[in-house]
Design a protein around this motif. Structure first.
Motif, PDB file in Angstrom:
ATOM      1  N   LEU A 199      34.382  22.128  10.782  1.00 39.38           N
ATOM      2  CA  LEU A 199      35.301  23.221  11.095  1.00 39.38           C
ATOM      3  C   LEU A 199      34.575  24.563  11.043  1.00 39.38           C
ATOM      4  O   LEU A 199      34.745  25.401  11.928  1.00 39.38           O
ATOM      5  CB  LEU A 199      36.481  23.203  10.128  1.00 39.38           C
ATOM      6  N   ARG A 200      33.749  24.761  10.040  1.00 40.75           N
ATOM      7  CA  ARG A 200      32.976  26.009   9.919  1.00 40.75           C
ATOM      8  C   ARG A 200      32.079  26.199  11.153  1.00 40.75           C
ATOM      9  O   ARG A 200      31.997  27.283  11.710  1.00 40.75           O
ATOM     10  CB  ARG A 200      32.136  25.993   8.648  1.00 40.75           C
ATOM     11  N   LYS A 201      31.427  25.121  11.607  1.00 42.77           N
ATOM     12  CA  LYS A 201      30.548  25.214  12.765  1.00 42.77           C
ATOM     13  C   LYS A 201      31.333  25.567  14.028  1.00 42.77           C
ATOM     14  O   LYS A 201      30.902  26.413  14.822  1.00 42.77           O
ATOM     15  CB  LYS A 201      29.784  23.921  12.978  1.00 42.77           C
ATOM     16  N   VAL A 202      32.493  24.949  14.224  1.00 43.95           N
ATOM     17  CA  VAL A 202      33.320  25.258  15.398  1.00 43.95           C
ATOM     18  C   VAL A 202      33.725  26.726  15.391  1.00 43.95           C
ATOM     19  O   VAL A 202      33.639  27.416  16.409  1.00 43.95           O
ATOM     20  CB  VAL A 202      34.565  24.347  15.446  1.00 43.95           C
ATOM     21  N   ILE A 203      34.148  27.220  14.238  1.00 47.13           N
ATOM     22  CA  ILE A 203      34.576  28.621  14.146  1.00 47.13           C
ATOM     23  C   ILE A 203      33.401  29.553  14.399  1.00 47.13           C
ATOM     24  O   ILE A 203      33.510  30.526  15.164  1.00 47.13           O
ATOM     25  CB  ILE A 203      35.227  28.906  12.779  1.00 47.13           C
ATOM     26  N   GLU A 204      32.259  29.257  13.791  1.00 51.06           N
ATOM     27  CA  GLU A 204      31.078  30.108  14.002  1.00 51.06           C
ATOM     28  C   GLU A 204      30.639  30.088  15.462  1.00 51.06           C
ATOM     29  O   GLU A 204      30.283  31.129  16.022  1.00 51.06           O
ATOM     30  CB  GLU A 204      29.938  29.649  13.093  1.00 51.06           C
ATOM     31  N   ASP A 205      30.662  28.913  16.099  1.00 55.28           N
ATOM     32  CA  ASP A 205      30.302  28.821  17.518  1.00 55.28           C
ATOM     33  C   ASP A 205      31.242  29.654  18.369  1.00 55.28           C
ATOM     34  O   ASP A 205      30.807  30.342  19.304  1.00 55.28           O
ATOM     35  CB  ASP A 205      30.312  27.371  17.988  1.00 55.28           C
ATOM     36  N   GLU A 206      32.544  29.616  18.073  1.00 51.73           N
ATOM     37  CA  GLU A 206      33.513  30.409  18.841  1.00 51.73           C
ATOM     38  C   GLU A 206      33.279  31.895  18.643  1.00 51.73           C
ATOM     39  O   GLU A 206      33.314  32.671  19.595  1.00 51.73           O
ATOM     40  CB  GLU A 206      34.947  30.056  18.422  1.00 51.73           C
ATOM     41  N   ASN A 262      35.951  17.808   8.966  1.00 51.59           N
ATOM     42  CA  ASN A 262      35.644  18.168   7.582  1.00 51.59           C
ATOM     43  C   ASN A 262      35.286  19.652   7.538  1.00 51.59           C
ATOM     44  O   ASN A 262      35.206  20.329   8.566  1.00 51.59           O
ATOM     45  CB  ASN A 262      34.535  17.279   7.004  1.00 51.59           C
ATOM     46  N   ARG A 263      35.080  20.163   6.370  1.00 58.72           N
ATOM     47  CA  ARG A 263      34.866  21.603   6.185  1.00 58.72           C
ATOM     48  C   ARG A 263      33.671  22.108   6.989  1.00 58.72           C
ATOM     49  O   ARG A 263      33.742  23.159   7.631  1.00 58.72           O
ATOM     50  CB  ARG A 263      34.671  21.904   4.701  1.00 58.72           C
TER      51      ARG A 263
END
Length: 72
Positions: free
Chosen positions: A60-67, A56-57
């Motif tokens: 996905l936002r958390k994965v991108i921020e973690d990366e 979900n949004r």
């Protein structure tokens, strides 16, 4: 990336599988870069991580921020 998609479809998919799909995630939108990256590509792109569902949004936002934070 198209090479990986071709490999996955030919070597990993089974008869009952649908063709693999690709999702491009980018920090910034650049239509010209996408246009050139997709030039003469008729198949879909493969993604780095395989998941059985789309996040979900917020996931996905958390994965991108973690990366992005891990690059610092």
């Amino acid at each position: 990336m198209n090479m990986y998609l071709g490999y996955f479809e030919n070597e990993e998919n089974t008869e009952s599988d649908n063709p693999p799909i690709g999702i491009v995630l980018a920090k910034e939108k650049d239509e010209l870069v996408i246009q050139y990256a997709m030039h003469n590509v008729s198949s879909q792109l493969f993604v780095q991580k395989y998941q059985l569902y789309l996040p979900n949004r917020e996931e996905l936002r958390k994965v991108i921020e973690d990366e992005l934070n891990s690059e610092v």
